[in-house]
Design a protein around this motif. Structure first.
Motif, mmCIF file in Angstrom:
data_model
loop_
_atom_site.group_PDB
_atom_site.id
_atom_site.type_symbol
_atom_site.label_atom_id
_atom_site.label_comp_id
_atom_site.label_asym_id
_atom_site.label_seq_id
_atom_site.Cartn_x
_atom_site.Cartn_y
_atom_site.Cartn_z
ATOM 1 N N ALA A 149 -5.727 19.540 22.202
ATOM 2 C CA ALA A 149 -5.304 18.295 21.562
ATOM 3 C C ALA A 149 -4.165 18.558 20.578
ATOM 4 O O ALA A 149 -3.225 17.774 20.481
ATOM 5 C CB ALA A 149 -6.487 17.654 20.842
ATOM 6 N N VAL A 206 -5.741 16.125 12.506
ATOM 7 C CA VAL A 206 -6.440 14.895 12.868
ATOM 8 C C VAL A 206 -6.986 15.028 14.293
ATOM 9 O O VAL A 206 -8.115 14.622 14.586
ATOM 10 C CB VAL A 206 -5.477 13.688 12.785
ATOM 11 C CG1 VAL A 206 -6.111 12.430 13.362
ATOM 12 C CG2 VAL A 206 -5.047 13.442 11.343
ATOM 13 N N ALA A 207 -6.196 15.635 15.176
ATOM 14 C CA ALA A 207 -6.509 15.618 16.603
ATOM 15 C C ALA A 207 -7.514 16.683 17.034
ATOM 16 O O ALA A 207 -8.308 16.452 17.946
ATOM 17 C CB ALA A 207 -5.225 15.765 17.412
ATOM 18 N N CYS A 208 -7.514 17.851 16.407
ATOM 19 C CA CYS A 208 -8.361 18.946 16.898
ATOM 20 C C CYS A 208 -9.842 18.575 16.761
ATOM 21 O O CYS A 208 -10.319 18.304 15.668
ATOM 22 C CB CYS A 208 -8.082 20.226 16.102
ATOM 23 S SG CYS A 208 -9.288 21.531 16.476
ATOM 24 N N PRO A 209 -10.569 18.561 17.874
ATOM 25 C CA PRO A 209 -11.974 18.171 17.802
ATOM 26 C C PRO A 209 -12.842 19.203 17.083
ATOM 27 O O PRO A 209 -13.977 18.914 16.716
ATOM 28 C CB PRO A 209 -12.393 18.035 19.273
ATOM 29 C CG PRO A 209 -11.406 18.839 20.037
ATOM 30 C CD PRO A 209 -10.130 18.839 19.253
ATOM 31 N N ASN A 226 -11.776 20.836 14.250
ATOM 32 C CA ASN A 226 -11.299 20.966 12.860
ATOM 33 C C ASN A 226 -10.759 22.366 12.569
ATOM 34 O O ASN A 226 -11.043 22.938 11.517
ATOM 35 C CB ASN A 226 -12.415 20.645 11.862
ATOM 36 C CG ASN A 226 -12.794 19.178 11.874
ATOM 37 O OD1 ASN A 226 -11.920 18.316 11.987
ATOM 38 N ND2 ASN A 226 -14.077 18.887 11.803
ATOM 39 N N VAL A 267 -18.748 17.501 22.384
ATOM 40 C CA VAL A 267 -17.484 16.792 22.591
ATOM 41 C C VAL A 267 -17.347 16.280 24.016
ATOM 42 O O VAL A 267 -16.386 15.597 24.331
ATOM 43 C CB VAL A 267 -16.268 17.675 22.251
ATOM 44 C CG1 VAL A 267 -16.155 17.876 20.751
ATOM 45 C CG2 VAL A 267 -16.355 19.007 22.958
#
Ligand code: SF4
Ligand code: SF4
Ligand code: SF4
Lengths: 300, 396
Positions: free
Chosen positions: A112, A146-149, A151, A254
């Motif tokens: 991501a 924001v995008a990295c699932p 963190n 996820v």
């Protein structure tokens, strides 16, 4: 001259349809790991929590200590991944049991962070699959965070010239004179682990090894290799002890689909071949010209 | 149809209100200095879990939606050919140009490595990463801010043309060019905002696991687009009413109350789309979960419903007060929806929390203060507002 609601809605619908409504475009193909992909396998059941990998990671990446004071004595004890820590060992508790967990970048098959980075500062190497960071392009927008699932990307909040900080699989330690896959990259954390709890290798080999362990010791493990499919697949794979779910380790549910597969399909549908924006521009221009001519004639 | 021509308002600049704005500018500058010298953490409450705070959610995302007045009025006047709204065009364009410039300023405060920003339009590495919605937003916002200033430029050029001086030559040269290019510029002024306002919603499509399921939907881009048009009209109404009061210009209540019906319709469309999407995707149960997010969701729905209702009933009344309240309700509903997507309904997990710091709020207020001061300066000196110059200047 009163604008009817219907006229308004029609006008808006046209603009909306052109610019915002997801068209039923085909979902993007699922990305698969390149044959040459490298990664790591972390076996939580083997880890003794010695944190040698945390210390070595800092040394190998020239990152400062993260000091905490306990009973008056200083420790290098990063509580989590942060602007000075690319790798951390945490204690996870599940039921009456505890287990260790190693966190660092997962090197997603379909990352991501790479999908959203507007400048390409985060990139996925086409042959090794390592997700790399280039500070010279990065604008520090933090959309990757924001995008990295998971963190993973961290930011230097305390610096006037901040960077994104995340594991790059020690690609800078890869050398042509080293054997095999260590020519590509050479994770310091794997090098120092006294128990072989985290090992470096080709993703396909690591996956095979993980599956072999599951097969030979089904009572020892939860029957799943995390990262095989999760989040579209990752190049860092995990095994966990029976009774300690991956969620308890901090690995989120996820799903098997990579987030960019959805977001890119929708955006691609809207902007397919730039047809909608160009059509909208053309229609707008024609209408404006027509209306203007009409106004001129009326005025004359 | 003939309209009262726009004329400068005149009057003196340094009023007590202007003094208050200067104070906010100074405070914002102080907080901004800390941010640039000591890093984002020293001035803001943003963190690794909530890497975007109010500078993005409010200044950029809500701010440019409120700055969609230029887009919204252009749609009405130039696309739907409703010439009677023409007197609204210049003030709407000016507020939009200032709103977008303010948003762009906030971005410079927000990004960590601002000195690399110039590389974005130039395709660093020789290629654009089009999978990034943020790239499209960045390029569109840059281009649209320029378009807005070109759209409003005749107001300045007309004025300069009349005054002898170095600018007179420029105005004589540029005015015909701008007039000739106007249809093309206007067409860009329709396409660019439609693109990036919807993409501001698309940015959170990728947050499948972090954005609450009552907000995460493939319709994010459509919802953001529809609501920005309504918010744009609302900003035009608010700006008109306040300008009329402050600068003693006639208030075009008839024209504005026609906008009421449009805003009511748009808000209803937004609400319908939002609810139908949630029902069809089987997520209605989450709205009755009796938790914080359900509460916030119903607050949003209630605000939008109240806004639509208030505006629908104030349609033919020419009641400026009711219209103003309705416009504020539209702004609040759209603003809350945006802030919810960007902050309230966004949960990175691991116990991360965010609430804006004093420094962040001061920078935001400082930017708004500068925006307002420039607005006051421009309407006093240049032909923006329709009507005759007030004899003794205004109150603002
Ligand atoms: S874990 Fe996060 S930072 Fe690492 S590759 Fe995946 S998306 Fe990118
Ligand atoms: S912060 Fe840097 S690396 Fe992350 S998305 Fe923005 S430009 Fe890319
Ligand atoms: S591969 Fe290198 S950077 Fe990544 S966690 Fe291991 S030691 Fe740290």
């Amino acid at each position: 001259m009163k604008l009817s609601r219907r006229e308004l809605l029609t006008g808006l619908a046209a603009a909306g349809a052109a610019a915002a409504v997801p068209s039923p475009a085909e979902a993007r193909d699922r990305k698969v790991a390149e044959a040459g992909s490298v990664g790591m396998l972390y076996d939580s059941t083997l880890c003794i929590g010695c944190r040698a990998c945390v210390v070595k990671c800092k040394e190998a990446n020239q990152l400062p200590q993260d000091r905490a004071t306990l009973n008056g004595a200083p420790y290098d004890a990063p509580p989590d991944l942060n602007g000075t820590t690319k790798n951390v060992i945490k204690l996870a508790a599940a039921g009456g049991r505890s287990a260790f967990m190693k966190s660092q970048c997962m090197h997603c098959v379909d990352p991501a962070c790479v999908s959203v980075c507007m400048i390409g500062a985060l990139a996925k190497n086409a042959s090794t699959g390592i997700v790399t960071y280039d500070k010279d392009g990065c604008v520090g927008c933090r959309y990757c965070q924001v995008a990295c699932p998971f963190n993973v990307p961290k930011f230097n909040w305390d610096k006037a010239a901040p960077q994104i900080v995340k594991c790059e699989l020690c690609r800078h330690r890869g050398e042509p004179k080293k054997p095999g896959v260590r020519q590509i990259a050479d994770p310091a954390c794997c090098e120092v682990c006294p128990r072989g709890a985290v090992v470096y290798g080709k993703r396909s080999d690591l996956l095979q090894e993980a599956q072999r362990r599951l097969k030979t010791q089904p009572d020892r493990y939860e029957a799943k290799v995390y990262g095989d499919q999760d989040a579209g697949g990752t190049q860092v794979l995990y095994l966990t002890a029976k009774g300690v779910p991956f969620r308890a380790l901090g690995l989120p549910d996820v799903g098997d689909e990579a987030a960019p597969a959805l977001s890119e399909s929708i955006s691609h549908g809207i902007y397919y071949g730039m047809v909608a924006p160009v059509a909208l521009f053309g229609a707008a221009l024609l209408t404006i010209r027509k209306n203007r001519k009409q106004a001129d004639e009326e005025g004359a | 149809m003939s309209h009262p021509k726009p004329t400068p308002v005149g009057g003196k600049l340094l009023t007590p209100f202007f003094g208050v704005l200067l104070l906010f500018w100074a405070l914002g500058t102080a907080a901004g200095t800390v941010r640039f010298l000591q890093g984002l953490g020293a001035a803001s409450a943003m963190n690794d879990g909530y890497p975007w705070g109010i500078w993005i959610a409010v200044d950029v995302v809500v701010g440019t939606a409120l700055g969609s007045g230029g887009f919204a009025v252009a749609l009405l006047v130039y696309i739907l050919n409703r010439g009677k709204f023409h007197p609204l065009v210049r003030p709407a364009l000016l507020t939009s140009a200032l709103g977008y410039t303010a948003g762009a300023t906030a971005i410079v405060f927000d990004v960590g490595r601002y000195w690399n920003l110039w590389k974005v339009p130039l395709a660093y590495n020789g290629r654009y990463n089009w999978t990034s919605g943020l790239l499209e937003v960045a390029l569109c916002v840059m281009a649209y801010t320029a378009v807005l200033w070109v759209e409003i430029s005749p107001a300045f050029l007309e004025r300069w043309k009349e005054q002898p001086g170095p600018l007179q030559g420029l105005a004589r040269f540029a005015l015909p060019l701008v007039e000739k290019a106007f249809p093309v510029v206007l067409a860009f002024g329709v396409v660019l905002p439609a693109m990036h306002q919807s993409t501001l919603g698309s940015l959170f499509l990728v947050s499948v696991t972090k954005l609450h399921k009552l907000w995460h939907t493939p319709f994010l881009p459509a919802l953001f687009l529809v609501s920005c048009v309504g918010m744009g009209y609302a900003a035009v109404v608010v700006e008109s009413v306040f300008s009329a009061r402050a600068f003693r210009r006639p208030l075009e209540t008839r024209m504005l109350s026609d906008l009421a019906g449009i805003m009511a319709g748009l808000t209803a469309v937004f609400l319908g789309l939002r609810l139908v999407d949630i029902v069809l995707r089987g997520r209605l149960g989450l709205a009755f979960a009796l938790d914080f997010h359900a509460l916030v969701f119903w607050l949003e729905v209630a605000l939008a419903a109240v806004a639509a209702g208030m505006l629908w009933t104030s349609r033919g009344t020419r009641d400026a007060g009711a219209l103003l309240r309705g416009a504020f309700a539209v702004m609040a509903a759209g603003g809350l929806y945006r802030v919810d997507v960007y902050l309230t309904a966004f949960d990175p997990g691991n116990g991360w929390r965010y609430f804006p710091s004093v420094g962040e709020i001061l920078v935001t207020l400082g930017i708004v203060a500068v925006e307002t001061m420039v607005y006051i300066y421009i309407v006093r000196k240049y032909p923006i507002l329709a009507g005759a110059p007030a004899p003794a200047g205004g109150r603002a």
